[in-house]
Design an enzyme around this catalytic site. Structure first.
Site, PDB file in Angstrom:
ATOM      1  N   ASP A  75       0.992  -0.760  -0.294  1.00 26.23           N
ATOM      2  CA  ASP A  75       0.104   0.026   0.167  1.00 26.23           C
ATOM      3  C   ASP A  75       0.867   1.428  -0.083  1.00 26.23           C
ATOM      4  O   ASP A  75       2.244   1.171   0.564  1.00 26.23           O
ATOM      5  CB  ASP A  75      -0.924   0.209   1.354  1.00 26.23           C
ATOM      6  CG  ASP A  75      -0.408  -0.285   2.375  1.00 26.23           C
ATOM      7  OD1 ASP A  75       0.727  -1.059   3.099  1.00 26.23           O
ATOM      8  OD2 ASP A  75      -0.939   0.862   3.837  1.00 26.23           O
ATOM      9  N   GLU A 129       0.255  -0.758   5.881  1.00 26.66           N
ATOM     10  CA  GLU A 129       0.575  -0.926   6.655  1.00 26.66           C
ATOM     11  C   GLU A 129       0.598   0.758   7.202  1.00 26.66           C
ATOM     12  O   GLU A 129       1.521   1.055   8.584  1.00 26.66           O
ATOM     13  CB  GLU A 129       2.183  -1.479   6.495  1.00 26.66           C
ATOM     14  CG  GLU A 129       3.483  -0.972   7.107  1.00 26.66           C
ATOM     15  CD  GLU A 129       3.828   0.588   7.199  1.00 26.66           C
ATOM     16  OE1 GLU A 129       5.057   0.785   7.954  1.00 26.66           O
ATOM     17  OE2 GLU A 129       3.670   1.390   6.217  1.00 26.66           O
TER      18      GLU A 129
END
Length: 357
Positions: A75, A129
């Site tokens: 991400d 994350e």
């Protein structure tokens, strides 16, 4: 869509970085990139591949004496007029170039091109994350499939500009609540302005002297900052409530309990509520595999100023380090970029470490 991660792209860490950057994957929107990564890995005969949510894990099972983890998150933070990737000389610009699709490219390139590494390797390509822990792919795997995380050593492919950043700081967030009494702003002496009461608190934060500590030769510097302030009712009302969010970044020699005690002592006299905390991680340089990795890098490690998932591995007794090509000073920056030469050099370092001697 047609998978852009072709064999030709997978063979070149620079081309692979650009292809990954050009798959938009802001946190909680990682399905497409996870699909592409999973499709690639399931075709690799020397790997066993599993998926949990939008986290993809692939591993070798060669019977080696040691197992290492290479982990990178899929991400990114929200786009900021920096998508798709663009090239300017030796620089690649775009969301995720530094943090951390260039690091993900390392892991994916090696997973496909290195069939017989000197250690067994577990590759993690994980989701979320950049946001709250409850969404973090490694956190979710640790709850559902903890055996996937078993290893002797781990490398988080976070941006470090090509040096080893050991351990990480802990992080704590707290909200300080200041109260007052509402009144009409034309007759403000009938009230107590909660926002004005924040002045002394902000002065304490501004005057805070950051502690510096050296652990195993790695320097860590603490920091305490107000990061958000909320208050106010209307343009003609003296506010009766003000909330200030504080972030404390503490060295890994402090436990969360010690960090909280320090914070409460500094802000004594105020209504303080801890809202989030993650422990730090000590450098973890003593393991034999870690020493071999440091030898391959050829430079002395430094302390990680920030929190990363090395702390998650450290909590399980697995030494872990940060290593990646991106410059951490440009992570989340509108001009986020990575140097192509850093991508190539880091990929060569990891190959040198993992290839059979």
């Amino acid at each position: 869509m047609e998978n852009p991660l072709t064999p030709e792209v997978l063979a070149d860490p620079v081309a692979l970085t650009r292809a990954l950057v050009d798959i938009e994957s802001v946190s909680l929107n990682e399905k497409v990139i996870a699909d592409c990564v999973e499709e690639v890995l399931r075709k690799v005969p020397h790997l066993t591949t599993h998926r949990f949510g939008n986290t993809v894990m692939a591993r070798t099972d060669l019977g080696r004496d040691s197992r290492v983890v290479l982990a990178g998150h899929l991400d990114t933070v929200p786009l900021n007029n920096n998508f798709p990737a663009t090239m300017r000389g030796d620089l690649m610009y775009g969301c995720g170039t530094s943090d951390m699709k260039s690091g993900v490219a390392y892991a994916l390139h090696l997973a496909v091109t290195l069939p017989e590494p000197r250690y067994d390797v577990t590759y993690f390509f994980y989701e979320a994350e950049e946001i709250e822990q409850r969404y973090n792919g490694l956190f979710l795997v640790a709850e559902a499939h903890p055996e996937w995380l078993t290893a002797d050593f781990a490398v988080l492919l976070e941006p470090t500009y090509g040096v080893v950043e050991a351990g990480c700081q802990g992080t704590m967030r707290a909200v300080v609540t200041l109260t007052g009494v509402r009144a009409h702003s034309a007759r403000s002496w009938h009230g107590v302005n909660a926002i004005h009461r924040a002045g002394e608190l902000l002065r304490r934060l501004e005057e805070y002297q950051s502690r510096r500590v050296t652990i195993d030769g790695c320097d860590y510097r603490e920091g305490l900052n107000a990061v958000r302030i909320n208050g106010g009712v209307a343009g003609n009302v003296v506010p009766d409530l003000c909330e200030i969010e504080v972030n404390f970044r503490f060295a890994p020699d402090r436990t969360p309990a010690e960090a909280e005690a320090h914070l409460r002592e500094l802000l004594s006299g105020y209504d303080l509520r801890i809202t989030d905390c993650a422990a730090g991680a000590r450098p973890g340089l003593g393991a034999a595999v870690a020493k071999e990795f440091l030898d391959a890098v050829g430079e002395a490690p430094i302390g990680k100023l920030g929190w990363t998932d090395v702390a998650r591995f450290a909590a399980m007794g697995i030494p872990a380090l940060n290593f990646g090509p991106g410059d951490p000073n440009f992570a989340h920056h509108p001009d986020e970029h990575v140097e192509l030469s850093k991508i190539r050099d880091g990929a060569a370092t990891l190959h040198r470490w993992l290839a059979q001697p």
